[in-house]
Design a protein around this motif. Structure first.
Motif, PDB file in Angstrom:
ATOM      1  N   ARG A 169       0.834  -1.197   0.000  1.00  0.00           N
ATOM      2  CA  ARG A 169       0.000   0.000   0.000  1.00  0.00           C
ATOM      3  C   ARG A 169       0.867   1.246   0.000  1.00  0.00           C
ATOM      4  NH1 ARG A 169      -5.407   0.246   3.276  1.00  0.00           N
ATOM      5  NH2 ARG A 169      -5.672   1.761   1.606  1.00  0.00           N
ATOM      6  N   LEU A 170       0.411   2.254  -0.708  1.00  0.00           N
ATOM      7  CA  LEU A 170       1.125   3.520  -0.763  1.00  0.00           C
ATOM      8  C   LEU A 170       0.748   4.330   0.486  1.00  0.00           C
ATOM      9  CD1 LEU A 170       3.022   5.058  -2.712  1.00  0.00           C
ATOM     10  CD2 LEU A 170       0.998   6.164  -3.638  1.00  0.00           C
ATOM     11  N   MET A 171       1.687   4.419   1.435  1.00  0.00           N
ATOM     12  CA  MET A 171       1.387   5.088   2.703  1.00  0.00           C
ATOM     13  C   MET A 171       1.466   6.614   2.556  1.00  0.00           C
ATOM     14  SD  MET A 171       0.947   2.393   4.484  1.00  0.00           S
ATOM     15  CE  MET A 171       0.883   2.854   6.195  1.00  0.00           C
ATOM     16  N   HIS A 172       2.537   7.098   1.894  1.00  0.00           N
ATOM     17  CA  HIS A 172       2.700   8.538   1.694  1.00  0.00           C
ATOM     18  C   HIS A 172       3.250   8.772   0.301  1.00  0.00           C
ATOM     19  CE1 HIS A 172       2.077   9.323   5.936  1.00  0.00           C
ATOM     20  NE2 HIS A 172       2.956   8.381   6.219  1.00  0.00           N
ATOM     21  N   GLU A 173       2.905   9.913  -0.246  1.00  0.00           N
ATOM     22  CA  GLU A 173       3.435  10.258  -1.566  1.00  0.00           C
ATOM     23  C   GLU A 173       3.614  11.773  -1.652  1.00  0.00           C
ATOM     24  OE1 GLU A 173       0.946  10.005  -4.971  1.00  0.00           O
ATOM     25  OE2 GLU A 173       2.575   9.346  -6.282  1.00  0.00           O
ATOM     26  N   GLY A 174       4.708  12.202  -2.291  1.00  0.00           N
ATOM     27  CA  GLY A 174       4.903  13.628  -2.495  1.00  0.00           C
ATOM     28  C   GLY A 174       6.367  13.995  -2.605  1.00  0.00           C
ATOM     29  N   THR A 175       6.625  15.296  -2.689  1.00  0.00           N
ATOM     30  CA  THR A 175       8.013  15.764  -2.712  1.00  0.00           C
ATOM     31  C   THR A 175       8.550  15.676  -1.284  1.00  0.00           C
ATOM     32  OG1 THR A 175       7.306  18.011  -2.303  1.00  0.00           O
ATOM     33  CG2 THR A 175       7.541  17.347  -4.617  1.00  0.00           C
ATOM     34  N   LEU A 176       9.813  15.896  -1.110  1.00  0.00           N
ATOM     35  CA  LEU A 176      10.392  15.791   0.228  1.00  0.00           C
ATOM     36  C   LEU A 176       9.766  16.806   1.185  1.00  0.00           C
ATOM     37  CD1 LEU A 176      12.433  14.217   1.903  1.00  0.00           C
ATOM     38  CD2 LEU A 176      14.179  15.861   1.230  1.00  0.00           C
ATOM     39  N   PRO A 177       9.642  18.097   0.760  1.00  0.00           N
ATOM     40  CA  PRO A 177       8.983  19.047   1.678  1.00  0.00           C
ATOM     41  C   PRO A 177       7.554  18.628   2.003  1.00  0.00           C
ATOM     42  CG  PRO A 177      10.093  20.210  -0.094  1.00  0.00           C
ATOM     43  CD  PRO A 177      10.178  18.784  -0.433  1.00  0.00           C
ATOM     44  N   GLU A 178       6.829  18.113   1.016  1.00  0.00           N
ATOM     45  CA  GLU A 178       5.444  17.681   1.264  1.00  0.00           C
ATOM     46  C   GLU A 178       5.408  16.550   2.290  1.00  0.00           C
ATOM     47  OE1 GLU A 178       3.536  18.743  -3.137  1.00  0.00           O
ATOM     48  OE2 GLU A 178       4.160  16.696  -2.650  1.00  0.00           O
ATOM     49  N   LEU A 179       6.316  15.638   2.134  1.00  0.00           N
ATOM     50  CA  LEU A 179       6.364  14.508   3.060  1.00  0.00           C
ATOM     51  C   LEU A 179       6.782  14.966   4.451  1.00  0.00           C
ATOM     52  CD1 LEU A 179       7.963  11.663   0.883  1.00  0.00           C
ATOM     53  CD2 LEU A 179       5.603  11.876   1.594  1.00  0.00           C
ATOM     54  N   GLN A 180       7.736  15.893   4.480  1.00  0.00           N
ATOM     55  CA  GLN A 180       8.197  16.411   5.787  1.00  0.00           C
ATOM     56  C   GLN A 180       7.036  17.078   6.516  1.00  0.00           C
ATOM     57  OE1 GLN A 180      11.416  18.787   4.264  1.00  0.00           O
ATOM     58  NE2 GLN A 180      12.984  17.289   4.871  1.00  0.00           N
ATOM     59  N   SER A 181       6.259  17.816   5.739  1.00  0.00           N
ATOM     60  CA  SER A 181       5.133  18.525   6.337  1.00  0.00           C
ATOM     61  C   SER A 181       4.051  17.559   6.797  1.00  0.00           C
ATOM     62  CB  SER A 181       4.607  19.521   5.308  1.00  0.00           C
ATOM     63  OG  SER A 181       3.255  19.709   5.428  1.00  0.00           O
ATOM     64  N   ALA A 182       3.847  16.502   5.996  1.00  0.00           N
ATOM     65  CA  ALA A 182       2.789  15.534   6.315  1.00  0.00           C
ATOM     66  C   ALA A 182       3.159  14.659   7.490  1.00  0.00           C
ATOM     67  CB  ALA A 182       2.485  14.681   5.097  1.00  0.00           C
ATOM     68  N   THR A 183       4.430  14.310   7.602  1.00  0.00           N
ATOM     69  CA  THR A 183       4.831  13.352   8.625  1.00  0.00           C
ATOM     70  C   THR A 183       5.497  13.998   9.831  1.00  0.00           C
ATOM     71  OG1 THR A 183       6.976  13.043   7.568  1.00  0.00           O
ATOM     72  CG2 THR A 183       5.218  11.520   6.924  1.00  0.00           C
ATOM     73  N   GLY A 184       5.980  15.232   9.660  1.00  0.00           N
ATOM     74  CA  GLY A 184       6.693  15.894  10.737  1.00  0.00           C
ATOM     75  C   GLY A 184       8.104  15.384  10.911  1.00  0.00           C
ATOM     76  N   CYS A 185       8.557  14.580   9.973  1.00  0.00           N
ATOM     77  CA  CYS A 185       9.932  14.049  10.038  1.00  0.00           C
ATOM     78  C   CYS A 185      10.799  14.854   9.086  1.00  0.00           C
ATOM     79  CB  CYS A 185       9.970  12.589   9.634  1.00  0.00           C
ATOM     80  SG  CYS A 185       8.918  11.550  10.649  1.00  0.00           S
ATOM     81  N   THR A 186      12.093  14.881   9.383  1.00  0.00           N
ATOM     82  CA  THR A 186      12.987  15.674   8.539  1.00  0.00           C
ATOM     83  C   THR A 186      13.612  14.856   7.411  1.00  0.00           C
ATOM     84  OG1 THR A 186      14.717  15.225  10.141  1.00  0.00           O
ATOM     85  CG2 THR A 186      13.572  17.364  10.308  1.00  0.00           C
ATOM     86  N   SER A 187      13.876  13.589   7.666  1.00  0.00           N
ATOM     87  CA  SER A 187      14.528  12.766   6.626  1.00  0.00           C
ATOM     88  C   SER A 187      13.632  11.593   6.231  1.00  0.00           C
ATOM     89  CB  SER A 187      15.861  12.237   7.139  1.00  0.00           C
ATOM     90  OG  SER A 187      15.607  11.265   8.127  1.00  0.00           O
ATOM     91  N   LEU A 188      13.965  11.060   5.080  1.00  0.00           N
ATOM     92  CA  LEU A 188      13.213   9.894   4.592  1.00  0.00           C
ATOM     93  C   LEU A 188      13.363   8.705   5.535  1.00  0.00           C
ATOM     94  CD1 LEU A 188      13.914   9.927   0.744  1.00  0.00           C
ATOM     95  CD2 LEU A 188      11.709  10.192   1.845  1.00  0.00           C
ATOM     96  N   THR A 189      14.564   8.580   6.104  1.00  0.00           N
ATOM     97  CA  THR A 189      14.808   7.468   7.023  1.00  0.00           C
ATOM     98  C   THR A 189      13.874   7.549   8.218  1.00  0.00           C
ATOM     99  OG1 THR A 189      17.112   7.601   6.369  1.00  0.00           O
ATOM    100  CG2 THR A 189      16.636   6.231   8.270  1.00  0.00           C
ATOM    101  N   GLU A 190      13.721   8.725   8.747  1.00  0.00           N
ATOM    102  CA  GLU A 190      12.800   8.902   9.885  1.00  0.00           C
ATOM    103  C   GLU A 190      11.370   8.561   9.488  1.00  0.00           C
ATOM    104  OE1 GLU A 190      12.872  12.544  12.316  1.00  0.00           O
ATOM    105  OE2 GLU A 190      14.879  12.850  11.507  1.00  0.00           O
ATOM    106  N   MET A 191      10.979   9.120   8.341  1.00  0.00           N
ATOM    107  CA  MET A 191       9.611   8.847   7.867  1.00  0.00           C
ATOM    108  C   MET A 191       9.388   7.365   7.683  1.00  0.00           C
ATOM    109  SD  MET A 191       9.215  11.589   4.829  1.00  0.00           S
ATOM    110  CE  MET A 191      10.130  13.076   4.972  1.00  0.00           C
ATOM    111  N   PHE A 192      10.381   6.750   7.141  1.00  0.00           N
ATOM    112  CA  PHE A 192      10.317   5.326   6.859  1.00  0.00           C
ATOM    113  C   PHE A 192      10.087   4.527   8.151  1.00  0.00           C
ATOM    114  CE2 PHE A 192      12.172   1.242   5.721  1.00  0.00           C
ATOM    115  CZ  PHE A 192      11.591   1.030   4.482  1.00  0.00           C
ATOM    116  N   LEU A 193      10.891   4.868   9.154  1.00  0.00           N
ATOM    117  CA  LEU A 193      10.794   4.140  10.427  1.00  0.00           C
ATOM    118  C   LEU A 193       9.490   4.447  11.144  1.00  0.00           C
ATOM    119  CD1 LEU A 193      14.476   4.552  11.669  1.00  0.00           C
ATOM    120  CD2 LEU A 193      13.380   2.454  10.859  1.00  0.00           C
ATOM    121  N   GLN A 194       9.035   5.682  10.978  1.00  0.00           N
ATOM    122  CA  GLN A 194       7.805   6.075  11.672  1.00  0.00           C
ATOM    123  C   GLN A 194       6.565   5.432  11.039  1.00  0.00           C
ATOM    124  OE1 GLN A 194       5.946   9.943  10.998  1.00  0.00           O
ATOM    125  NE2 GLN A 194       6.319  10.406  13.155  1.00  0.00           N
TER     126      GLN A 194
END
Lengths: 714, 246
Positions: B209-234
């Motif tokens: 399943r596609l959990m999140h999609e977008g540019t890096l700033p969009e993802l940072q804003s959506a998840t509150g994480c700064t890096s992809l690794t953080e988002m990934f783990l979260q």
């Protein structure tokens, strides 16, 4: 690494999908597969080294065998049988004189044989069973100028499969020759006017029934076939499971190539390697046989002629074509090299076991064995080498092998590159037998080939079982069972395969109503064609390769027995049931699968010939005379179906034809009483044939009229 | 669109990709990120037509994979970690063979061969059997093979696996150059740090399943994480439990 980054782009659209002719593409793919395969040292070892090593080694073994065998005969007692005491007395006298003459030339015999002499009532049988090693018949013919005024004529019978029997015959022949020489010189000395030999003889070889001797002439083609298989195994695994394992198959599947082209390229590569192996083996064997002088010992009187080598090579090509397809089908199932090997070991054993059975003496290329894969090729190759080929059975063997090859290729095409095989974890075996999502108008060629092969194989097994069990059954039961068997084979099997392929019943089996005039024409043809079928049977009896004693077919007995049966039962089981079932399969399913894919004449010819061959096989090979009339019927039925686009007019034709024949047989006596009738083996009166020709012409015209394009449009 | 793939494994029905939808425009690099078994490779294979979707469809340059598989395949260059080379062919033979397979004429094929030999530094071993090449050399040949027809779409499945730093740089440089040329690039990778450098947008996959999609700033804003690794783990707490289906 290069610093020139980024490079100038190529014009994208221009480089996309240039049109390539399918044959050119196939050749390029095959060339790549061959390049990859032939550079592999393992292939070369199988291809070249094996024949170089195997045949010289085998020749050593054979020579050792023959050498040890040739020493033994004189250790054994030689049993010679005669048709009378007088024959034996005279023969042993000539033998003794001949021995003295030879001893006079060669010196005393080192190890003279121990001979027992006995009279036998059934001499040939005794030789065949191995009770005696040599049988002698004699005839005394008056001849002026001979000592006593007579010439003694001997016939020497020996078993050609038995080394001992052949040795005794050769020994006796040499002694008789020596006796004749001595007698000749005696007469010359006495100034006799007659130069004829005193004793003459003929050699008569008999096939043995003892089952003690393995035929070497069968062993040779078996070895050749096994070696050919060996050559094909490695490339078949490597180009399918091996490629899958190495990940190269995925790269190929990602390219814009038809899956069938990829498979065919691999097939041709495997076939080429198999043929190279076969050629290398045949060359190795021929050179070994010639250079070691094993030819006469292996093949008897018929030496290994160039013509025989060419025919055997052709058979090897056919077999390689079949087996390569089969190997690809099996190895395409495998996801790794190891898995392919695991599949192939039991498969090879299963395939080779019947081949070894064919080496046993007394096994002949018969109706059923002619269609058993591998066995048929081994036996046919043996017959070629021995010069005893039966063209009809050879044809059945060749056609059945080709049919199996096409079916195997069709199976391989379904398996090759499927999700289940390419990505084992992401597909299931069920995907392979999953029905297509859309209803098809006609069966696929692969499905039709598979169906024909299944029916062909089942036909032999089931009809064999029926023949075994039906001997003690009443005729009514046999007829009903036979009709039921036809129903299973020609109706149920195609129906099941068509359902599996999601083929439309109405369109796939051409179940359209047809035109009224076409039915009328079919009826006329059904009423008239039997006369020509009868004449063809009589005419073809004179062809040696088709000739058969009609009694073997049992037609006379059959017509005698059916005189007491219900006409309804007869027509139902021998006319209507076969007409419906056979038309359903041959015209409805098979011809339907070829429509639009082959020209009309080619599709009709292919199914017509297959129809003829099936009828020969049904009769266990003795019904060679059925080949031409059945094929002719198949062609007419095919043409009717092709024109009408319906299977029903053909059913009418077929049922009328069969029904008329069986009813004439049933009411033969009644017809004879009113002056209508003809003997089974007599030609029909001319006016009957003229009337029949008229009926055929009217029938053809009616079918044609009923299927004119303008009429169809209306 | 709505790509779904189910398959049976050990008698169980496994949902490898679940109604996955995303689009990549020309000149864009899209990072398909996820743990083992997330469905990245399965998605790429469905786009290319190597696997048949259970439902949904993929479209490349206006062609649907299910309807025009050859048109789609001719527009895609797929670099896969599982792809191998023909051991008994030389890189030159192999590349010319694939150029031929993709319908390039002899002249264009030769030019393309020269270009990629230079680009990936294949010249020193271009006439040696592939069996004798090192892992890095093989990977470079593999890259050249998948790009020999200069496709407008690139699918890269773990393209830097097995490559050293220099080898990886060649890939990144090529992706950057491909973007400039207007090619669409879809990259599936574990190496999130690298993905951050060259991908324009990201799709975070978990169990198909596609959990999140977008540019890096969009993802940072959506998840509150700064890096992809953080988002990934979260976003993927169960990472490691769903074993690889691809």
């Amino acid at each position: 690494m290069s610093d020139q980054f980024p490079p100038p782009p190529l014009p994208v659209k221009q480089s996309l999908r240039a049109e390539v002719r399918p044959m050119v593409r196939l050749w390029r793919l095959t060339r790549k597969e061959l390049r990859e395969t032939l550079r592999d040292r393992r292939t070369i070892i199988t291809l070249v080294l094996m024949p170089l090593l195997v045949y010289p080694l085998l020749s050593v073994a054979f020579r050792q065998f023959f050498f040890s065998s040739s020493i033994k005969p004189t250790d054994l007692e030689w049993r010679i049988g005669g048709d009378s005491e007088q024959t034996l007395k005279e023969f042993s006298r000539h033998w003794a004189i001949g021995s003295q003459v030879i001893e006079g030339i060669d010196g005393p015999e080192q190890d003279p044989p121990k001979v027992s002499w006995d009279t036998k009532p059934m001499l040939e049988e005794a030789v065949k069973k191995g009770d005696i090693d040599l049988a002698v018949r004699s005839k005394v013919v008056p001849s002026a100028g001979m000592p006593g005024g007579v010439q003694v004529q001997y016939e020497l019978y020996f078993q050609r499969d038995s080394l001992l029997s052949r040795s005794v015959a050769n020994y006796a022949e040499r002694r008789l020759w020596a006796f004749d020489q001595a007698s000749y010189y005696d007469r010359l000395r006495n100034r006799s006017q007659n130069g004829l030999p005193h004793a003459v003889w003929k050699r008569r070889s008999l096939a043995g029934e003892t089952g003690q001797v393995v035929s070497m002439a069968t062993l040779v083609p078996l070895i050749l076939i096994l070696m050919t298989i060996t050559g094909a195994v490695y490339p078949a695994i490597d180009l399918t499971a091996g490629e899958r394992e190495r990940g190269t198959l995925e790269s190929l599947m990602a390219a814009p190539l038809p899956r069938l082209s990829m498979l065919m390229a691999k097939y041709f590569a495997v076939l080429t390697v198999a043929l190279l192996t076969a050629g290398a083996n045949l060359a190795g064997m021929s050179i070994t046989v010639y250079s070691t002088g094993l030819g006469p010992m292996l093949f008897g009187d018929k030496a290994l002629t160039p013509a025989a080598i060419i025919i055997v090579l052709s058979l090897l090509i056919l077999f390689a074509a079949f087996f390569s397809a089969l190997l690809l089908a099996v190895t395409s199932f495998a996801r790794s090299f190891k898995e392919a090997q695991a599949y192939l070991i039991p498969f090879m054993l299963l395939a080779i076991a019947p081949g070894f059975l064919s080496v046993m003496p007394g096994i002949e290329l018969s109706g059923v064995l002619a269609v058993v894969p591998l066995v048929n090729m081994v036996l046919l190759a043996r017959d070629v080498l021995q010069g005893t080929i039966n063209p009809l059975l050879a044809g059945a063997a060749v056609v059945s092998t080709a049919l199996y090859g096409v079916a195997a290729l069709a199976l391989a095409a379904r398996i090759f590159g499927s999700d289940a095989i390419l990505y084992g974890s992401q597909g299931s075996w069920a995907d392979l037998i999953r029905r297509p999502e859309e209803l098809r108008d006609q069966p696929s060629l692969a499905g039709a080939a598979l169906c024909a092969a299944v029916v062909f194989a089942l036909q032999n097994v089931l009809s064999g079982l029926l023949a075994l069990g039906s001997a003690a059954m009443p005729l009514e039961t046999r007829l009903l069972l036979s009709a039921a068997l036809g129903g299973i084979l020609y109706l149920v099997v195609p129906l099941a395969i068509a359902r599996l392929q999601f083929v439309s019943l109405a369109r796939g089996f051409q179940l359209t109503p047809g035109q009224f005039l076409a039915y009328l024409g079919a009826l006329c043809l059904g009423l008239s064609l039997w006369a020509f079928a009868h004449e063809i049977v009589l005419l073809t009896q004179h062809l040696t390769w088709l000739s058969v004693d009609l009694k073997k077919l049992g037609t006379g007995d059959f017509f005698e027995k059916i005189k007491h049966l219900s006409p309804l039962l007869l027509v139902g089981t021998t006319a209507i049931a076969p007409a419906v079932c056979e038309e359903w399969f041959f015209r409805g399913y098979l011809l339907g699968s070829l429509r639009g894919r082959l020209p009309g004449w080619a599709a009709i010819a292919a199914t017509g010939i297959l129809f003829g061959l099936f009828h020969v096989i049904v009769s266990g090979g003795v019904g060679g005379v059925r080949l031409l009339p059945s094929t002719l019927m198949g062609l007419v039925l095919g043409w009717v179906c092709w024109r009408t686009k319906s299977v029903f007019p053909g059913m009418v034709l077929h049922a009328t034809h069969n029904g008329l024949l069986v009813l004439i047989g049933r009411f033969q006596d009644d017809l004879a009483k009113v002056g209508i009738g003809v003997e089974e083996q007599e030609h029909l009166p001319s006016w009957w044939l003229v009337a029949a020709a008229g009926g055929v012409a009217i029938g053809l015209v009616l079918v044609w009229l009923g299927t004119r394009k303008g009429l169809n449009r209306k | 669109m709505e790509l779904t793939k189910r398959f049976s494994s050990g008698g169980q029905d496994v949902l490898a990709v679940d109604r996955l939808s995303f689009a990549v425009v020309p000149g864009e690099a899209y990072g398909l990120l996820g743990a083992n078994g997330a469905g990245k490779t399965t998605t790429l294979r469905m786009i290319l037509g190597l696997l048949e979707p259970t439902s949904g469809y993929a479209e490349v340059d206006g062609f649907r994979t299910s309807e025009s598989p050859d048109e789609v395949k001719s527009r895609i260059g797929m670099v896969s970690t599982s792809a191998g080379l023909y051991q008994w062919l030389t890189p030159r033979e192999l590349l010319l063979f694939f150029a031929d397979v993709y319908g390039l004429d002899d002249d264009t094929a030769q030019k393309s061969l020269d270009r990629f030999s230079q680009l990936f530094d294949l010249t020193p071993f271009i006439d040696r059997r592939c069996a004798s090449l090192s892992t890095g050399q093989k990977q470079r040949v593999n890259l050249a093979r998948s790009m020999i027809h200069d496709p407008p779409v690139l699918l890269l499945d773990e393209p830097t696996r097995g490559l050293d730093v220099v080898g990886s740089k060649v890939i990144f440089d090529y992706i950057a150059a491909a973007k400039k040329q207007g090619k669409s690039v879809i990259v599936s990778t574990h190496r999130l740090d690298e993905a951050e450098r060259f991908c324009d947008r990201f799709g975070l996959l978990h169990r198909g399943r596609l959990m999140h999609e977008g540019t890096l700033p969009e993802l940072q804003s959506a998840t509150g994480c700064t890096s992809l690794t953080e988002m990934f783990l979260q976003s993927m707490p169960l990472c490691g439990q769903g074993e690889d289906a691809a």
